[in-house]
Design an enzyme around this catalytic site. Structure first.
Site, PDB file in Angstrom:
ATOM      1  N   THR A 155     -47.781  12.094 -54.093  1.00 47.44           N
ATOM      2  CA  THR A 155     -47.320  11.070 -55.021  1.00 47.44           C
ATOM      3  C   THR A 155     -45.926  11.463 -55.484  1.00 47.44           C
ATOM      4  O   THR A 155     -45.590  12.650 -55.534  1.00 47.44           O
ATOM      5  CB  THR A 155     -48.225  11.004 -56.265  1.00 47.44           C
ATOM      6  OG1 THR A 155     -48.138  12.266 -56.929  1.00 47.44           O
ATOM      7  CG2 THR A 155     -49.656  10.747 -55.890  1.00 47.44           C
ATOM      8  N   GLU A 172     -52.888   7.122 -53.892  1.00 42.37           N
ATOM      9  CA  GLU A 172     -54.239   7.646 -54.113  1.00 42.37           C
ATOM     10  C   GLU A 172     -55.318   6.723 -53.568  1.00 42.37           C
ATOM     11  O   GLU A 172     -56.494   7.057 -53.592  1.00 42.37           O
ATOM     12  CB  GLU A 172     -54.486   7.860 -55.619  1.00 42.37           C
ATOM     13  CG  GLU A 172     -53.765   9.060 -56.213  1.00 42.37           C
ATOM     14  CD  GLU A 172     -52.400   8.699 -56.769  1.00 42.37           C
ATOM     15  OE1 GLU A 172     -51.810   7.706 -56.304  1.00 42.37           O
ATOM     16  OE2 GLU A 172     -51.925   9.401 -57.687  1.00 42.37           O
ATOM     17  N   LYS A 189     -50.382   1.103 -78.429  1.00 40.58           N
ATOM     18  CA  LYS A 189     -51.727   1.026 -78.990  1.00 40.58           C
ATOM     19  C   LYS A 189     -51.648   0.932 -80.503  1.00 40.58           C
ATOM     20  O   LYS A 189     -51.393   1.907 -81.181  1.00 40.58           O
ATOM     21  CB  LYS A 189     -52.545   2.229 -78.538  1.00 40.58           C
ATOM     22  CG  LYS A 189     -52.622   2.237 -77.008  1.00 40.58           C
ATOM     23  CD  LYS A 189     -53.492   3.324 -76.428  1.00 40.58           C
ATOM     24  CE  LYS A 189     -53.565   3.109 -74.916  1.00 40.58           C
ATOM     25  NZ  LYS A 189     -54.331   4.146 -74.239  1.00 40.58           N
ATOM     26  N   TRP A 240     -54.154  -3.396 -77.993  1.00 43.25           N
ATOM     27  CA  TRP A 240     -53.047  -3.043 -77.111  1.00 43.25           C
ATOM     28  C   TRP A 240     -51.977  -4.129 -77.071  1.00 43.25           C
ATOM     29  O   TRP A 240     -52.277  -5.310 -77.039  1.00 43.25           O
ATOM     30  CB  TRP A 240     -53.549  -2.816 -75.674  1.00 43.25           C
ATOM     31  CG  TRP A 240     -54.444  -1.612 -75.527  1.00 43.25           C
ATOM     32  CD1 TRP A 240     -55.016  -0.880 -76.515  1.00 43.25           C
ATOM     33  CD2 TRP A 240     -54.859  -1.029 -74.298  1.00 43.25           C
ATOM     34  NE1 TRP A 240     -55.761   0.140 -75.991  1.00 43.25           N
ATOM     35  CE2 TRP A 240     -55.685   0.066 -74.627  1.00 43.25           C
ATOM     36  CE3 TRP A 240     -54.622  -1.308 -72.956  1.00 43.25           C
ATOM     37  CZ2 TRP A 240     -56.273   0.880 -73.653  1.00 43.25           C
ATOM     38  CZ3 TRP A 240     -55.206  -0.513 -71.993  1.00 43.25           C
ATOM     39  CH2 TRP A 240     -56.020   0.581 -72.332  1.00 43.25           C
TER      40      TRP A 240
END
Lengths: 546, 546
Positions: A185, A330, A443, A448
């Site tokens: 990654t 992934e 948050k 959110w």
């Protein structure tokens, strides 16, 4: 009591063997780094992959040694994919766009035994070689005539390796869970982490990738993988194309609009896949030169969200279907594709575009859900957004050498999920849309706020050049949004005017608590706003009224 | 070194869970044995499959108990597929068209614990029940109102079972190699043999079945499985449809042209699959009533070779694409499908028909070859024919309880192959065409003569009603063809006239050595010529000149 079916492990070598046996005369066409076009067949590719497997064995490569590549999309890279994995070695594709220090880190962390590279990357290789102690040899992916002169390294020549070995090689039967390939990654924080694929994960992923509700690949396609083979398995295309036996066209290093367009037309490409940036270049070229496409019918767009205007242009100007996709390294990397259900077929074109702007529904094998901070699953109403979690047989359980610990989260049913780091909504039809990155969402009081939505609102103001929203700590609400803005040259926009502009466009409690005007915002190498830096810089920021 | 992907066994319960989660409101429509149409959704099917799984547990069913079904295509049969396999039991579909003695043999051999049956089969069930000692209960697949009165058996009622159990059931995680389902071959010689599928083989087969070069299934399809769920997994459709989440239309017991046509139109079916006989009935209905199809676009035809005239009619009269397929119970059952390659797209329509008459190329996962008597691989020239061998992860390695020993043959590379019992050619494009059954081919002086070719030549004579060709022993050539003929009523055709007719139509050495005229030929229950009987009857036959 077991079923009584043949015990046949899924294997990557079976793909190239199948393509040779059932599509042996189908072409693989490559634009060469050395100039010109190379063309041969699956039969040739299989023969040369076996020669290369013998060459690797003669170099002392054993399962599961890692073999690095720093290369464009081309027939030699394709051969390396099969010769390495097929023989039990691990094909480690290295992204040449990373910083040299990261490349050194990756090659050393993977303990690559040999590294194969395209001539484009000679200087890079010469610079990093002294720091890559485990590498026993560097192989230039070219023929004797094009071998670089006077290199600081004692290079091996790819074509010499092939030519000095016979094709008398039988692919070994491997455990289907054996490691087949490796990709790191690009990690914006911390070191890159190695994602280690298996033969099983690769084959299952290729099956799902070919299906009509995914890339819909058949032997009648001519596919150009524009998405690089040096990252995330080129979205499975080097495997999926062999699985269906379609003609493949590799664009090499020439990803500019003119070069790509030429190959589309001369090779009668029907299907392609790539990131939005590449298509921008292609569309600019065709628009400037008033060109159309003769055979190109559909393209997969992913890597980052596809701009709605691009979907529209492809569809309305060129009659090309855009398949909006989402995934990650992934995830091998495909997770979702945006293909219609029956009920979408009768929507108006505008309603269809609204669906196509979403990243779509999972290809079979992937499951997903969105959860709140407490891990509770959120409703699929297209509005609620939460951390996007995924699971499936081609999704990472852990990183190479346990880097970063176990990434998985266990839910209340004991099922383990991979947290994607994305925040998304899912609608009643199961279509997912990314709304933010988990670490960028604000948050506030247990609810959110999407940083991206606020940024999009800010840049819609005519006097705003660029905007970023981050959460800063608040004694009562935990976090509240801070809007950081670069004004357009000459603009005199005030804090109050800008906040006024937000009225009625976002929920009241989403309203930024403050606005800071700056001259410029920090960016990553690839042009994204560097929010980690902003969070650092505004760590102790006092919001008004606190 | 293993890959680091999630360890997720392939499982049948994941299919219905996926269909519920991502296509929960998509319809499953069934024509009922009791009369009328039933419609509900994948969400409902999943809920009821979980209720049924609880009901099975309450009846004492444990993994891997076998649960028999004698049922048409319908929603309850679909629920049983998932409730049994999903809970670790084995779904044993019994073909009601077999002789009652065979059905008794099969149920006892499998040791079925419970048998679920459609009301159509009540009399059959009552007749065989006393001989099926291991069966603990017989479940009538209907509701309380339709339960048969005065049965000799103490029947359980399907809807009562469902209604008395909650849907609070979590599918267990099973070994992917665990047995999931069971189907017996109808075996013309010896006892039926049990083919035991696994979760793994079923899922891999479903992936391959959905691909664009196979059945090309998407969420936008409306699929009617006409091929029965009581044999060979209805060609994967009960699994493949859930995998893609398409609408399904089950025709129940009404397979006549008018009933099937009605459902095609009212339910907007786009795709179907079945044996040639069913399509004959449908086409007769549409032709007699001058009807067309509004939504039907393609159909898979297999089970036996599809007559070229049928392919032509579907294509030219109705614009429906025929996908010619081949497989066997031992192959889950799909082996090959006839879908074009790019080079076929430019052929003339007549040339395309010639390709479509072949059974096609393997779906990904199946490998095949043709071999001579010594097991040597024969060329792919579309002419040489030999025993067709196959291998793949959804192909039988052995039969239940080792019946008949290991069927597999090992080749010179140590690879094991399943002999299909078919004789075939393979052309340069990898397209296979069945030419005979292995046991019917005549082996003369080390070369093979196709009995089917000779029979087709004979029945082309205007005075021949029916013909069979068998090999009889010959002192020099090992075997030579004997032609056994039924003349048309009133015909006076002689041996010499018929052999004269063969001149120039077949190779000289294929010419039958003798002709026998008979009044009738022996047939199987399904109308095929019973060649085993003929070989028995003509065992000591003296050919002329021997």
């Amino acid at each position: 009591m077991h079923g009584l079916m043949m015990n046949m492990p899924l294997s990557i070598s079976a793909l190239i063997r199948h393509a040779d046996r059932y599509h042996g005369d189908t072409e693989i066409v490559s634009r060469l780094v050395e100039g010109g076009i190379h063309r041969y067949t699956y039969h040739d590719a299989h023969r040369r992959a076996r020669q290369l497997a013998n060459a690797l064995a003669s170099l002392g490569v054993e399962a599961p040694d890692r073999i690095g590549t720093l290369a464009w999309n081309g027939f030699r890279h394709f051969e390396i994919y099969y010769a390495t994995s097929g023989s039990g070695a691990v094909c480690h594709t290295v992204n040449p766009r990373l910083f040299p220090e990261q490349i050194v880190y990756i090659i050393n962390h993977a303990q690559d035994r040999y590294v194969f590279f395209d001539l484009t990357f000679l200087k890079l290789i010469e610079a990093i070689a002294p720091q890559c102690k485990a590498v026993r040899g560097w192989v230039a992916m070219t023929d004797r005539a094009h071998m670089p002169q006077g290199s600081t390294l004692d290079l091996l020549c790819y074509e010499d390796l092939i030519n000095s070995h016979s094709d008398d090689y039988v692919w070994p039967e491997l455990d289907e869970n054996a490691a087949s390939s490796l990709c790191y990654t690009s990690g914006t924080t911390g070191n890159p982490k190695g994602v280690l694929y298996s033969h099983r994960s690769t084959i299952l992923h290729a099956y799902a990738a070919c299906m009509p509700d995914a890339m819909q690949l058949s032997a009648r396609d001519v596919v150009m993988p524009v998405v690089p083979m040096f990252h995330a398995n080129a979205w499975s295309l080097p495997y999926a194309c062999a699985m269906v036996g379609c003609k493949v066209v590799f664009p090499g290093a020439a990803l500019d609009g003119a070069s790509v367009y030429e190959l589309f037309e001369t090779e009668k490409v029907t299907m392609s896949a790539g990131v939005p940036t590449v298509w921008l270049g292609l569309l600019q070229h065709t628009q400037q030169n008033k060109l159309g496409f003769s055979t190109f019918r559909r393209t997969v767009i992913g890597g980052s969200a596809c701009p709605p205007a691009m979907i529209r242009t492809f569809n309305e100007v060129y009659g090309i279907e855009v398949l909006h996709a989402w995934g990650m390294t992934e995830m091998s990397p495909l997770g979702t594709m945006c293909t219609f259900k029956t009920r979408h077929l009768n929507l108006s074109q505008e309603e269809k575009y609204a669906v196509m702007a979403k990243q779509g529904r999972p290809i079979y094998g992937v499951d997903m859900k969105i959860v709140d901070d407490a891990g509770r699953e959120l409703p699929w109403d297209g509005k609620a957004f939460g951390d996007l979690l995924v699971r499936g047989p081609w999704i990472t359980a852990e990183y190479l050498r346990g880097e970063g610990g176990s990434p998985l989260r266990e839910d209340e049913h004991g099922l383990k999920w991979f947290p994607t780091g994305d925040v998304a909504t899912i609608d009643a039809d199961g279509f997912m849309q990314i709304t933010d990155r988990s670490k960028d969402v604000i948050k506030s009081g247990g609810e959110w706020i999407s940083s991206i939505d606020l940024e999009n609102t800010a840049v819609a103001h005519p006097e705003v050049k660029e905007a970023a929203v981050i959460g800063v700590s608040h004694p009562k609400w935990d976090e509240r949004p801070l809007l950081i803005v670069v004004r357009k040259p000459g603009a005199a926009l005030t804090r109050e005017q800008l906040l006024e502009f937000f009225q009625g466009k976002v929920a009241k409690w989403w309203m930024p608590d403050d606005v800071v005007f700056v001259d410029e915002l920090p960016h990553t190498a690839t042009g994204k706003i560097l929010k980690t830096r902003l969070r650092e810089d505004y760590k102790g920021y006092r919001l008004p009224g606190t």
